[in-house]
Enzyme design. Structure first.
Site, PDB file in Angstrom:
ATOM      1  N   ASP A  96       9.431   2.014  -2.019  1.00 27.62           N
ATOM      2  CA  ASP A  96       9.801   0.627  -1.940  1.00 27.62           C
ATOM      3  C   ASP A  96      11.334   1.239  -1.774  1.00 27.62           C
ATOM      4  O   ASP A  96      11.467   2.323  -0.992  1.00 27.62           O
ATOM      5  CB  ASP A  96       9.733  -0.111  -3.705  1.00 27.62           C
ATOM      6  CG  ASP A  96      10.266  -2.008  -2.881  1.00 27.62           C
ATOM      7  OD1 ASP A  96      11.360  -1.739  -2.738  1.00 27.62           O
ATOM      8  OD2 ASP A  96       9.454  -2.225  -3.891  1.00 27.62           O
ATOM      9  N   ASN A 124      12.694  -2.043   4.099  1.00 30.47           N
ATOM     10  CA  ASN A 124      13.417  -0.968   2.806  1.00 30.47           C
ATOM     11  C   ASN A 124      13.260   0.340   2.998  1.00 30.47           C
ATOM     12  O   ASN A 124      13.280   1.476   3.702  1.00 30.47           O
ATOM     13  CB  ASN A 124      12.276  -0.593   1.172  1.00 30.47           C
ATOM     14  CG  ASN A 124      12.024  -1.768   0.280  1.00 30.47           C
ATOM     15  OD1 ASN A 124      13.454  -2.611   0.156  1.00 30.47           O
ATOM     16  ND2 ASN A 124      11.000  -2.754  -0.204  1.00 30.47           N
TER      17      ASN A 124
END
Length: 298
Positions: A204, A154
């Site tokens: 994220d 990510n």
């Protein structure tokens, strides 16, 4: 320095898309649309802020992991473990290259650098095994594996001066930086940028702004965080959903922060108290972004 919480910024619903796992928002300065995906729904979507039009296209496969804009105006889509080229709604995407095979993985986050190369990673479908890796993909379809031991790729982003690559492993709860050589397309000197392994928080998706700040969405954390290039936090924005997933700057002036979100992993009670879960959100005027680089076929 203590981070500034910014409750004064209004978090709006741009599109009530109700995505299972919304991800990878990208602003296209040609179409003047925001493009994003629903990974589990296998949906490629666009939103035109000028008209409010929301267009959705469904694709085959188990997952639609991420996307990239291209120099010729097509889209590069990550379908399971292969990259495909989507030219139009009238024809299915054509396979461009296979990135990986033989593992219970899928492609996840990626980003194009200023030379038109795609940096994209894989992740473990079971979310706990270090099966994933980071790859560099060039316009002729050449795939180079850069490193492994990744659980969930990510937060791939490049600093405005093209000297730093950011990389996050969400399930290792950590973001790293690398020295990046734009000419050679190489990275070195890996070091920790933000470590949440003690708390188990999940950084994220990410993007950078014009001043070099790194913006990160915290899955299961209900917030967006801006880091200065030295790693200190100077801004935290609470969002009305548990699972913000990724973010990008868009709009004609690149001053709207678009945020994708997820309904995944939320039970009926949580969904009942989070009506914006899974929607595309927008926050105006918090910072200014940079145009997205485009993948260069050739």
């Amino acid at each position: 320095m203590t981070a500034n919480s910014i409750p004064a910024y209004r978090v709006e619903t741009a599109v009530a898309s109700a995505d299972i796992l919304g991800e990878t928002p990208l602003w296209c300065d040609r179409s003047r649309k925001l493009w994003w995906i629903d990974i589990d729904g296998r949906l490629h979507q666009s939103f035109d802020p000028a008209t409010g039009a929301h267009h959705v296209t469904s694709h085959d496969g188990q997952f639609l992991g991420s996307q990239a804009l291209t120099a010729d105006g097509s889209h590069l889509l990550a379908q399971d473990l292969r990259l495909s080229r989507r030219v139009s709604d009238q024809a299915p995407p054509a396979e461009f290259c296979e990135v990986e095979n033989g593992l219970d993985n899928r492609l996840n986050d990626g980003r194009v650098d200023a030379r038109g190369r795609l940096w994209i990673g894989t992740m473990d479908n079971q979310l706990h095994r270090p099966n994933g890796a980071l790859y560099r993909v060039t316009g002729d379809g050449q795939v180079t594996r850069l490193f492994g031991d990744v659980i969930v790729t990510n937060g791939i982003a490049f600093s405005p001066d093209n000297r730093t690559l950011y990389f996050t492993d969400t399930r290792r709860h950590c973001t790293w930086t690398f020295d990046f050589d734009l000419d050679d397309g190489t990275i070195r000197n890996r070091r920790v940028f933000a470590d949440y392994s003690a708390s188990g928080e999940r950084p994220d998706g990410a993007c950078v702004d014009v001043d070099g700040g790194l913006w990160t969405a915290f899955f299961s954390g209900g917030r967006l965080v801006r880091y200065r290039p030295d790693g200190t936090i100077d801004t935290v924005i609470a969002v009305p959903v548990t699972n913000p997933t990724c973010l990008c700057f868009g709009g004609n002036d690149l001053k709207t922060l678009f945020v994708t979100t997820a309904r995944k992993f939320l039970d009926p009670r949580q969904l009942g108290i989070e009506p914006q879960a899974g929607h595309l959100l927008a926050i105006h005027g918090v910072a200014q972004g940079l145009p997205e680089h485009r993948f260069l076929f050739g």
